[in-house]
Design a protein around this motif. Sequence first.
Motif, PDB file in Angstrom:
ATOM      1  N   ALA A 115     -11.806  11.427 -11.633  1.00  0.00           N
ATOM      2  CA  ALA A 115     -10.579  12.215 -11.478  1.00  0.00           C
ATOM      3  C   ALA A 115     -10.133  12.280 -10.023  1.00  0.00           C
ATOM      4  N   PHE A 116     -11.072  12.142  -9.088  1.00  0.00           N
ATOM      5  CA  PHE A 116     -10.687  12.132  -7.675  1.00  0.00           C
ATOM      6  C   PHE A 116     -10.024  10.802  -7.301  1.00  0.00           C
ATOM      7  N   ARG A 117     -10.425   9.724  -7.929  1.00  0.00           N
ATOM      8  CA  ARG A 117      -9.868   8.409  -7.597  1.00  0.00           C
ATOM      9  C   ARG A 117      -8.580   8.128  -8.350  1.00  0.00           C
ATOM     10  N   ALA A 118      -8.539   8.550  -9.604  1.00  0.00           N
ATOM     11  CA  ALA A 118      -7.362   8.267 -10.431  1.00  0.00           C
ATOM     12  C   ALA A 118      -7.093   9.447 -11.355  1.00  0.00           C
ATOM     13  N   PRO A 119      -6.477  10.510 -10.831  1.00  0.00           N
ATOM     14  CA  PRO A 119      -6.209  11.675 -11.677  1.00  0.00           C
ATOM     15  C   PRO A 119      -5.231  11.348 -12.789  1.00  0.00           C
ATOM     16  N   LEU A 120      -5.419  12.021 -13.920  1.00  0.00           N
ATOM     17  CA  LEU A 120      -4.524  11.812 -15.062  1.00  0.00           C
ATOM     18  C   LEU A 120      -3.448  12.883 -15.153  1.00  0.00           C
ATOM     19  N   HIS A 121      -3.796  14.110 -14.815  1.00  0.00           N
ATOM     20  CA  HIS A 121      -2.838  15.214 -14.947  1.00  0.00           C
ATOM     21  C   HIS A 121      -2.033  15.370 -13.653  1.00  0.00           C
ATOM     22  N   VAL A 155      -8.326  12.593 -25.244  1.00  0.00           N
ATOM     23  CA  VAL A 155      -8.801  11.432 -24.489  1.00  0.00           C
ATOM     24  C   VAL A 155      -7.605  10.631 -23.999  1.00  0.00           C
ATOM     25  N   LYS A 156      -7.515  10.439 -22.679  1.00  0.00           N
ATOM     26  CA  LYS A 156      -6.375   9.712 -22.116  1.00  0.00           C
ATOM     27  C   LYS A 156      -6.795   8.653 -21.105  1.00  0.00           C
ATOM     28  N   GLY A 157      -7.987   8.790 -20.533  1.00  0.00           N
ATOM     29  CA  GLY A 157      -8.375   7.895 -19.449  1.00  0.00           C
ATOM     30  C   GLY A 157      -8.946   6.581 -19.919  1.00  0.00           C
TER      31      GLY A 157
END
Length: 335
Positions: free
Chosen positions: A239-245, A304-306
């Motif tokens: 989440a730090f490298r590629a956040p979804l929200h 689930v989105k990532g």
Amino acid sequence: MSALLEVRGLTRRFGGGRSILGTRKPELTAVRGIDFDLHRGDTLGIVGESGCGKSTLARMLVGLDAPSEGSIALDGRALTQGGARALAKRVQYVFQDPVSSLNPRHRIDTILEAPMKYLLGLGKQARKQKLEKLCEAVGLDMRVLERYPHEFSGGQAQRIGIARALAAEPDIIVLDEPVSALDVSVQAQVLNLLGTLKRERDLTYIFISHDLAVVESVATRLAVMYFGRVVEEAADRSAFRAPLHPYTDLLLRSAPVPGQKRVSAGGDTGELPDPYRPPDGCAFAERCPRATAECRAHDPELNVKGRRPEHRAACLYPLDLPDRSPLNPSPRRDR
């Protein structure tokens, strides 16, 4: 592997009901249906702005506050409303303000002996031996035991707070903004101490903070809270490298980075919704540049989105960012 701690549907409401005149009292929901599993050895980082419900969640996890709904289970055994003592023995709390969290009328030895006496049932001689080991573990001289809380600096007081948490021999320690009130140099010392204690004592941490850089340095898992619920979670640092929200992205872009110009938050007002009149749809919609009419009508689930199933976000239109950290723009591998 089974979870050490299981949290399901945890909700906390304040107010509500009716007055003696029959009028309805306003009701505020501080925490809205939190679910997560915590495995032994994890450090779960929980981040979010002030007012998002982090501390209310922490107080329920250690038994200082009772949930309005939901359950907490340790080693697969659900705790009832009377399970505060069981939580206190297994889950301990390190407070944000180290000095005010210590009773000013008691000497440090009395403060540290209380968990040993009331939770572990240790006798006087056993408590004395344990005090020596605790002071050694957190890097304090034995002479501090005869002094009072007001005689210590913030860093020393936080070491005492950590020792008090360790005195109950817990499996899990909830750290609620444990370094935010400390100088930067002292922050590093306390974080290093926490890392050492985790390795030596096989501890599991729940690390709550608004400081993304601190959380990134210590967390093995991440949960991002907004308006009382988790809007993004990841079983690693993805989440730090590629956040979804978009809210996670906003937090990361707003974090100051030494030597770099601060990135604009894109006109964000920074205002949370009215907690007494929560919106029907996504609570972040009014601050989100990607929001549509669908977002304002439907409150998305944490689906689930990532690219990895362990990385999920509560967003109808999740981001698709490059694999890099906004705190460190150069690409990198997992630590």
